[in-house]
Write a protein that holds these residues in place. Structure first.
Motif, short mmCIF file in Angstrom:
data_model
loop_
_atom_site.label_atom_id
_atom_site.label_comp_id
_atom_site.label_asym_id
_atom_site.label_seq_id
_atom_site.Cartn_x
_atom_site.Cartn_y
_atom_site.Cartn_z
N LEU A 141 20.61 14.00 7.55
CA LEU A 141 19.39 14.55 8.14
C LEU A 141 18.26 14.61 7.10
O LEU A 141 17.12 14.24 7.39
N GLN A 142 18.58 15.07 5.90
CA GLN A 142 17.56 15.21 4.87
C GLN A 142 17.02 13.86 4.42
O GLN A 142 15.83 13.71 4.18
N SER A 143 17.90 12.87 4.32
CA SER A 143 17.43 11.55 3.88
C SER A 143 16.74 10.79 5.01
O SER A 143 15.95 9.88 4.75
N SER A 144 17.00 11.15 6.25
CA SER A 144 16.41 10.45 7.40
C SER A 144 15.24 11.22 8.01
O SER A 144 14.82 10.92 9.14
N ALA A 145 14.71 12.19 7.30
CA ALA A 145 13.61 13.00 7.86
C ALA A 145 12.39 12.14 8.17
O ALA A 145 11.73 12.33 9.19
N GLY A 146 12.07 11.17 7.32
CA GLY A 146 10.93 10.29 7.55
C GLY A 146 11.10 9.42 8.79
O GLY A 146 10.20 9.38 9.65
N PRO A 147 12.22 8.68 8.91
CA PRO A 147 12.42 7.89 10.13
C PRO A 147 12.50 8.73 11.41
O PRO A 147 12.02 8.30 12.47
N ILE A 148 13.06 9.94 11.32
CA ILE A 148 13.12 10.82 12.49
C ILE A 148 11.70 11.24 12.89
O ILE A 148 11.34 11.24 14.06
N ARG A 149 10.87 11.57 11.90
CA ARG A 149 9.48 11.94 12.17
C ARG A 149 8.72 10.77 12.78
O ARG A 149 7.92 10.95 13.71
N HIS A 150 8.97 9.57 12.28
CA HIS A 150 8.31 8.38 12.82
C HIS A 150 8.70 8.17 14.29
O HIS A 150 7.84 7.88 15.13
N LYS A 151 9.98 8.32 14.59
CA LYS A 151 10.44 8.17 15.97
C LYS A 151 9.83 9.25 16.87
O LYS A 151 9.46 8.98 18.01
N MET A 152 9.71 10.49 16.34
CA MET A 152 9.08 11.56 17.11
C MET A 152 7.61 11.23 17.41
O MET A 152 7.12 11.48 18.50
N ALA A 153 6.92 10.65 16.42
CA ALA A 153 5.52 10.29 16.62
C ALA A 153 5.38 9.21 17.70
O ALA A 153 4.42 9.22 18.48
N GLN A 154 6.34 8.30 17.75
CA GLN A 154 6.31 7.27 18.79
C GLN A 154 6.55 7.87 20.17
O GLN A 154 5.95 7.45 21.16
N GLU A 155 7.44 8.85 20.25
CA GLU A 155 7.79 9.46 21.54
C GLU A 155 6.73 10.47 22.00
O GLU A 155 6.46 10.58 23.19
N LEU A 156 6.16 11.23 21.06
CA LEU A 156 5.20 12.28 21.39
C LEU A 156 3.79 11.81 21.09
O LEU A 156 3.13 12.29 20.17
N LYS A 157 3.29 10.87 21.86
CA LYS A 157 1.96 10.31 21.60
C LYS A 157 0.85 11.31 21.89
O LYS A 157 -0.27 11.17 21.41
N ALA A 158 1.14 12.35 22.68
CA ALA A 158 0.11 13.35 22.99
C ALA A 158 -0.18 14.25 21.80
O ALA A 158 -1.25 14.85 21.72
N MET A 159 0.76 14.36 20.87
CA MET A 159 0.53 15.20 19.69
C MET A 159 -0.28 14.43 18.66
O MET A 159 0.05 13.29 18.32
N ARG A 160 -1.33 15.06 18.16
CA ARG A 160 -2.19 14.41 17.17
C ARG A 160 -1.46 14.22 15.85
O ARG A 160 -1.52 13.16 15.24
N ARG A 161 -0.79 15.28 15.41
CA ARG A 161 -0.01 15.22 14.16
C ARG A 161 1.39 15.70 14.44
O ARG A 161 1.58 16.73 15.09
N VAL A 162 2.36 14.98 13.93
CA VAL A 162 3.75 15.40 14.04
C VAL A 162 4.10 16.07 12.71
O VAL A 162 3.83 15.52 11.64
N PRO A 163 4.68 17.28 12.75
CA PRO A 163 4.95 18.00 11.50
C PRO A 163 5.99 17.31 10.63
O PRO A 163 6.87 16.61 11.13
N ARG A 164 5.86 17.51 9.31
CA ARG A 164 6.87 17.04 8.37
C ARG A 164 8.11 17.91 8.56
O ARG A 164 8.00 19.13 8.72
N LEU A 165 9.27 17.29 8.49
CA LEU A 165 10.51 17.99 8.80
C LEU A 165 11.29 18.31 7.53
O LEU A 165 11.40 17.48 6.63
N SER A 166 11.84 19.51 7.48
CA SER A 166 12.80 19.87 6.42
C SER A 166 13.98 20.54 7.12
O SER A 166 13.81 21.43 7.95
N PHE A 167 15.17 20.08 6.80
CA PHE A 167 16.38 20.53 7.47
C PHE A 167 17.17 21.49 6.58
O PHE A 167 17.34 21.23 5.39
N THR A 168 17.65 22.59 7.18
CA THR A 168 18.53 23.52 6.49
C THR A 168 19.71 23.82 7.40
O THR A 168 19.58 23.87 8.61
N HIS A 169 20.86 24.00 6.77
CA HIS A 169 22.09 24.28 7.52
C HIS A 169 22.26 25.77 7.73
O HIS A 169 22.06 26.56 6.80
N VAL A 170 22.58 26.15 8.95
CA VAL A 170 22.85 27.54 9.29
C VAL A 170 24.25 27.57 9.88
O VAL A 170 24.55 26.85 10.83
#
Length: 158
Positions: free
Chosen positions: A98-127
């Protein structure tokens, strides 16, 4: 009110014990963006459409659950809390993926959520939700046993 005055409606504040005023952190927009990000993240992770620098097994990808998403007030960053079912080795490899794929996941989110102007940068933590549940069950058991012992007089001897 006079002619030159404009009525201003303020957001309610909460007084803290320290005497300071605490404004409500999460606005409606922030919580809505967090909810949309959480739903889209779970869809993207489950679908397996993201191929980051590391590979992950399908069974591990399906064991990842998005527990909570905290979005910053400027909607630029998102802290994603995840729970992973499995042994310690599986949890470590899944969180590293998850941590190493945060960039590609964000890119995929930007493609899916075209209505959002900016997609937030993601940081993952385990709970570890399982440990929290175990602690709560133990606490309830202790309360139950102490109440039972107080009614009977003394704890049973083993």
């Amino acid at each position: 009110m006079g002619y030159g005055c404009i009525a201003v409606r303020r957001r309610p504040s909460t007084f803290l014990a320290t005497g300071r005023v605490k404004h409500h952190e999460k606005g409606r927009r922030t919580s809505r963006v967090a909810q949309v990000v959480q739903q889209e993240l779970s869809t993207i992770i489950r679908s397996g459409s993201v191929h980051g620098p590391r590979a992950i097994q399908d069974r591990l990808r399906l064991m990842i659950s998005i527990v909570d998403v905290d979005v910053s007030p400027d909607l630029g960053n998102a802290k994603v809390k995840v729970s992973i079912i499995g042994d310690r080795k599986d949890k470590i490899s899944a969180i590293r993926w998850l941590q190493s794929s945060a960039g590609p996941i964000r890119h995929k989110m930007a493609q899916e959520l075209k209505a959002m102007r900016r997609v937030p940068r993601l940081s993952f933590t385990h709970v570890d939700v399982g440990k929290a549940v175990d602690v709560m069950v133990r606490a309830e058991l202790e309360i139950y046993l102490s109440a039972r012992w107080s009614l009977q007089g003394a704890p049973p001897m083993n």
